[in-house]
Design a protein around this motif. Structure first.
Motif, PDB file in Angstrom:
ATOM      1  N   ARG A  84      15.235 -44.890 -16.938  1.00 23.30           N
ATOM      2  CA  ARG A  84      15.823 -43.933 -18.398  1.00 23.30           C
ATOM      3  C   ARG A  84      14.756 -42.540 -18.195  1.00 23.30           C
ATOM      4  O   ARG A  84      15.135 -41.608 -18.632  1.00 23.30           O
ATOM      5  CB  ARG A  84      15.537 -44.477 -19.667  1.00 23.30           C
TER       6      ARG A  84
ATOM      7  N   ASP B  31      -0.231 -44.164 -24.674  1.00 24.12           N
ATOM      8  CA  ASP B  31       0.563 -44.658 -25.538  1.00 24.12           C
ATOM      9  C   ASP B  31       0.208 -45.805 -26.546  1.00 24.12           C
ATOM     10  O   ASP B  31       0.960 -46.359 -27.286  1.00 24.12           O
ATOM     11  CB  ASP B  31       2.114 -44.917 -25.109  1.00 24.12           C
TER      12      ASP B  31
ATOM     13  N   HIS C 260      11.586 -45.107 -24.740  1.00 27.17           N
ATOM     14  CA  HIS C 260      13.114 -45.084 -24.116  1.00 27.17           C
ATOM     15  C   HIS C 260      13.663 -46.256 -24.614  1.00 27.17           C
ATOM     16  O   HIS C 260      15.002 -46.448 -24.104  1.00 27.17           O
ATOM     17  CB  HIS C 260      12.692 -45.178 -22.604  1.00 27.17           C
ATOM     18  N   LEU C 261      13.170 -47.143 -25.585  1.00 26.46           N
ATOM     19  CA  LEU C 261      13.683 -48.521 -25.913  1.00 26.46           C
ATOM     20  C   LEU C 261      14.371 -48.222 -27.222  1.00 26.46           C
ATOM     21  O   LEU C 261      13.761 -47.640 -27.987  1.00 26.46           O
ATOM     22  CB  LEU C 261      12.588 -49.842 -25.714  1.00 26.46           C
TER      23      LEU C 261
ATOM     24  N   THR D  48      -0.381 -53.591 -27.501  1.00 23.12           N
ATOM     25  CA  THR D  48       0.550 -54.567 -27.888  1.00 23.12           C
ATOM     26  C   THR D  48       0.812 -55.677 -26.935  1.00 23.12           C
ATOM     27  O   THR D  48       1.274 -56.812 -27.252  1.00 23.12           O
ATOM     28  CB  THR D  48       1.678 -53.788 -28.738  1.00 23.12           C
TER      29      THR D  48
ATOM     30  N   GLN E  62      12.371 -48.371 -17.814  1.00 24.90           N
ATOM     31  CA  GLN E  62      11.621 -47.293 -18.169  1.00 24.90           C
ATOM     32  C   GLN E  62      11.916 -46.275 -17.065  1.00 24.90           C
ATOM     33  O   GLN E  62      12.116 -44.968 -17.316  1.00 24.90           O
ATOM     34  CB  GLN E  62      10.143 -47.713 -18.488  1.00 24.90           C
TER      35      GLN E  62
ATOM     36  N   THR F 171       0.684 -48.583 -25.571  1.00 25.91           N
ATOM     37  CA  THR F 171       1.481 -49.714 -25.595  1.00 25.91           C
ATOM     38  C   THR F 171       1.134 -50.928 -24.994  1.00 25.91           C
ATOM     39  O   THR F 171       1.436 -52.236 -25.194  1.00 25.91           O
ATOM     40  CB  THR F 171       2.722 -49.476 -24.793  1.00 25.91           C
TER      41      THR F 171
ATOM     42  N   HIS G  32      11.611 -54.422 -17.969  1.00 25.69           N
ATOM     43  CA  HIS G  32      11.284 -53.497 -18.725  1.00 25.69           C
ATOM     44  C   HIS G  32      10.853 -52.085 -17.981  1.00 25.69           C
ATOM     45  O   HIS G  32      11.022 -51.111 -18.168  1.00 25.69           O
ATOM     46  CB  HIS G  32      10.132 -53.755 -19.619  1.00 25.69           C
TER      47      HIS G  32
ATOM     48  N   TYR H  58       2.623 -46.040 -30.496  1.00 25.90           N
ATOM     49  CA  TYR H  58       3.852 -45.555 -30.057  1.00 25.90           C
ATOM     50  C   TYR H  58       4.794 -46.276 -29.496  1.00 25.90           C
ATOM     51  O   TYR H  58       6.011 -45.668 -29.699  1.00 25.90           O
ATOM     52  CB  TYR H  58       3.415 -44.179 -29.150  1.00 25.90           C
ATOM     53  N   PHE H  59       4.620 -47.149 -28.829  1.00 24.51           N
ATOM     54  CA  PHE H  59       5.640 -48.139 -28.112  1.00 24.51           C
ATOM     55  C   PHE H  59       6.381 -47.331 -27.105  1.00 24.51           C
ATOM     56  O   PHE H  59       6.100 -46.042 -26.818  1.00 24.51           O
ATOM     57  CB  PHE H  59       6.613 -48.744 -29.103  1.00 24.51           C
ATOM     58  N   HIS H  60       7.258 -47.839 -26.474  1.00 22.62           N
ATOM     59  CA  HIS H  60       7.949 -47.402 -25.272  1.00 22.62           C
ATOM     60  C   HIS H  60       9.242 -46.543 -26.030  1.00 22.62           C
ATOM     61  O   HIS H  60      10.170 -47.174 -26.614  1.00 22.62           O
ATOM     62  CB  HIS H  60       8.488 -48.254 -24.341  1.00 22.62           C
TER      63      HIS H  60
END
Lengths: 309, 288
Positions: free
Chosen positions: A31, A100, B98-99, A105, A28, A102, A24, B94-96
């Motif tokens: 990209r 973010d 780019h996914l 989560t 990331q 993230t 992942h 927000y999460f990633h």
């Protein structure tokens, strides 16, 4: 109650989670168009072909000098790009996950914090590996092509000057040694190991840093200081004979223990000059690099395990 | 027969935050205790800064309590295995970016040990559940706030958890999306999944929760079954459809004859603005 375990679900092991997070992180970074710098490397590698170096030796040495110049430019660019990417990319990942949210989560799933850190580091290492592989292929292709040209020119020159067969073969062998080969791959491996150590240092800094900029600046500072680590160690081993006090000795010892010795990687310069690096030396380099990566990752875990998110 | 293990058990939770060297630490949560039984929908409500999010983070093991303990299905929440059966949706996730939606769910599914066909099926099922089947192939960077909230809910449910923790699940979501999330919470309850909801949208909490705790200044000031907390003991409500003036007159007279009884209020009950909005924009009834 919905207490059943769905088909195909079982608690994944550390390796699966680390690979998932690593893949992942790699996606990331890829990209985020990090690979665009490869175009810059291609320009540098090709441009190094057209450099007119000042001549201090005879015309027969000019070809090998050009090949050394290509290796020097390419390995220098590889070092620069890999260290910058290792520090900047690692410095970016964790603060971005916190910003973010993230990270909430991810860690709210059954993911141990060491798996998260190791996965993030693995992603950066994958990025470095792919980048260096691409740069290595390009450098080898350019060197291969240029070596063939130089060998042709040297044969023509030797024929015109009527050189004896043995002298011609000796010159050609010297030129081939300056071209692509296994020692060069060893140097690229050393560049990768050094970048991996830098990534693990950036990982450690980012666990207590408050910003990406701070991590990047301190990471690059550590890289700079790391080049003096060996001097610090030598100073300590000599027992402060120069008259310095115990405090100075202790400071030198601390520096030597905490910071990796980046002078170990001077083998890259030896390869550029045409030396063959013994496999044992390369093995020691890989072991030392692995030791530092594990050490800094464990230190990161020690801090991150207590971090309140 | 022994008591079933509670889904959530928080005992005397205290959480202090250090501020500066001289000043006293800030107490965000002060001796909080609560128990959520399996299958309940529990709403924790309170003003901003009352300690709701800190309580949730302590429950998820994201921060260590200063004192006290949190347990999930009997497991210490500081241990990783306590999160095997938990799904969490943070506030404004927000999460990633780019996914894609599919990649996001696959990532979280793999972290929970799902793989192969089971993971593929689960991703399809979840996208359908949250109404994002058509958007599953798009990157999250192009998602609206409501869509992000829904993909967030989907990731929270990816491993079919027995406990779902939702922090302000409808923050920034329009009324249609908000109603969808409310329906989803009710569907989770019907499937026996425990829901722990933090919100300051009181109407929504009232609609979905069985139990409520009111948090103020880091302390639980009221707690109990919602019906018990908000019902007015000495009043009775009768809502009659198509009552003529004659019937209303007779009921009024009957009440007047009863000693001690009086009519507090009569008239036409009003619908809610949310219900009106939903009927106008979606053509569907907005629910009971």
């Amino acid at each position: 109650m919905n207490a059943h375990v769905p088909a195909g679900k079982r608690r994944g092991g550390h390796v699966v989670r680390i690979l998932t997070i690593g893949a992942h992180a790699f996606t990331q970074l890829a990209r985020m168009k990090v690979f665009h710098f490869l175009a810059l490397f291609a320009v540098l590698a090709i441009a190094s072909n057209f450099l007119n170096l000042p001549q201090h030796e005879g015309p027969e040495s000019a070809g090998a000098a050009v090949l050394r110049s290509i290796k020097s430019w390419s390995l220098g660019a590889m070092t620069l790009f890999s260290v910058v990417i290792a520090v900047a990319a690692t410095a970016l990942l964790i603060p971005k996950d916190i910003e973010d949210r993230t990270l909430y989560t991810i860690l709210a799933k059954p993911v141990p914090r060491i798996d998260y850190l190791a996965g993030r580091l693995l992603g950066v290492l994958l990025l470095l590996f792919v980048s260096l592989l691409a740069m290595d292929l390009l450098m080898t292709a350019v060197l291969q092509a240029r070596t063939a040209i130089v060998l042709g020119e040297q044969r023509d020159m030797a024929a015109a000057l009527g050189w004896p067969h043995d002298a011609v073969e000796s010159l050609l062998a010297e030129t081939r040694a300056a071209g692509p080969g296994w020692p060069l791959q060893g140097a690229v491996a050393a560049v990768f190991v050094r970048a991996a150590v830098m990534a693990s240092i950036a990982l450690l800094i980012s666990t207590f840093s408050t910003s990406t900029l701070f991590t990047t600046v301190v990471g690059l500072l550590v890289y700079f200081i790391g080049h003096f680590q060996a001097d610090a160690r030598d100073f300590w081993l000599q027992g402060g004979e120069a008259g310095e006090g115990a405090a100075a000795r202790l400071a030198s010892l601390a520096l030597a223990l905490v910071l990796p010795d980046f002078q170990l990687f001077n083998v890259i310069d030896a390869v550029i000059e045409g030396s063959v690096v013994p496999l044992a030396t390369l093995g020691r380099l890989v072991l030392a690099g692995g030791y530092y990566v594990v050490l800094f990752t464990l230190a990161s875990w020690f801090i991150f395990a207590e971090k309140e998110i | 027969m022994s008591e079933p293990v509670p889904a959530v058990e928080i005992r005397h939770l205290v959480k202090d935050f250090r501020t500066s060297f001289r000043r006293r630490p800030l107490r965000a949560v002060d001796d909080l205790s609560l128990t959520i039984r399996a299958g309940e929908v529990y709403g924790l409500i309170g003003p901003n800064g009352s300690g709701k999010s800190t309580t949730m983070k302590a429950l998820l093991g994201l921060m260590a309590p200063t004192s006290g303990s949190c347990r999930i299905f009997g497991k210490d929440s500081l241990k990783v295995d306590s999160r095997d059966e938990v799904g969490f949706l943070p506030e404004n996730p927000y999460f990633h970016k780019h996914l894609t939606g599919v990649e996001t769910l696959r990532f979280y599914g793999r972290l929970c040990g799902l793989r192969g066909r089971a993971l593929d099926d689960r991703v399809v099922e979840l996208l359908d559940l949250v109404g994002l089947t058509d958007a599953g192939g798009r990157r999250l960077a192009g998602y609206s706030k409501g869509m992000l909230q829904r993909i967030g809910l989907a990731q929270a449910l990816v491993q079919e958890p027995r406990l779902v923790i939702l922090d302000e699940p409808t923050a920034g979501v329009d009324p249609v999306g908000s109603r969808g999330i409310r329906d989803l919470i009710l569907a989770l309850r019907d499937r026996g999944i425990t829901v722990f909801l933090c919100s300051h949208l009181l109407e929504q909490v009232q609609e979905v929760c069985d139990h409520v705790g009111i948090l103020c200044g880091g302390r639980i000031v009221r707690e109990g079954r919602l019906d018990d907390l908000i019902s007015i003991e000495d009043q009775t409500e009768i809502v009659i459809r198509r009552a003529g003036a004659d019937l209303v007159e007779r009921i009024t007279a009957l009440v007047g004859e009863s000693p001690g009884a009086s009519i507090v209020r009569s008239g036409r009950p009003r619908t809610t603005l949310e219900r009106l909005f939903l009927e106008t924009t979606t053509g569907k009834e907005g629910g009971a």
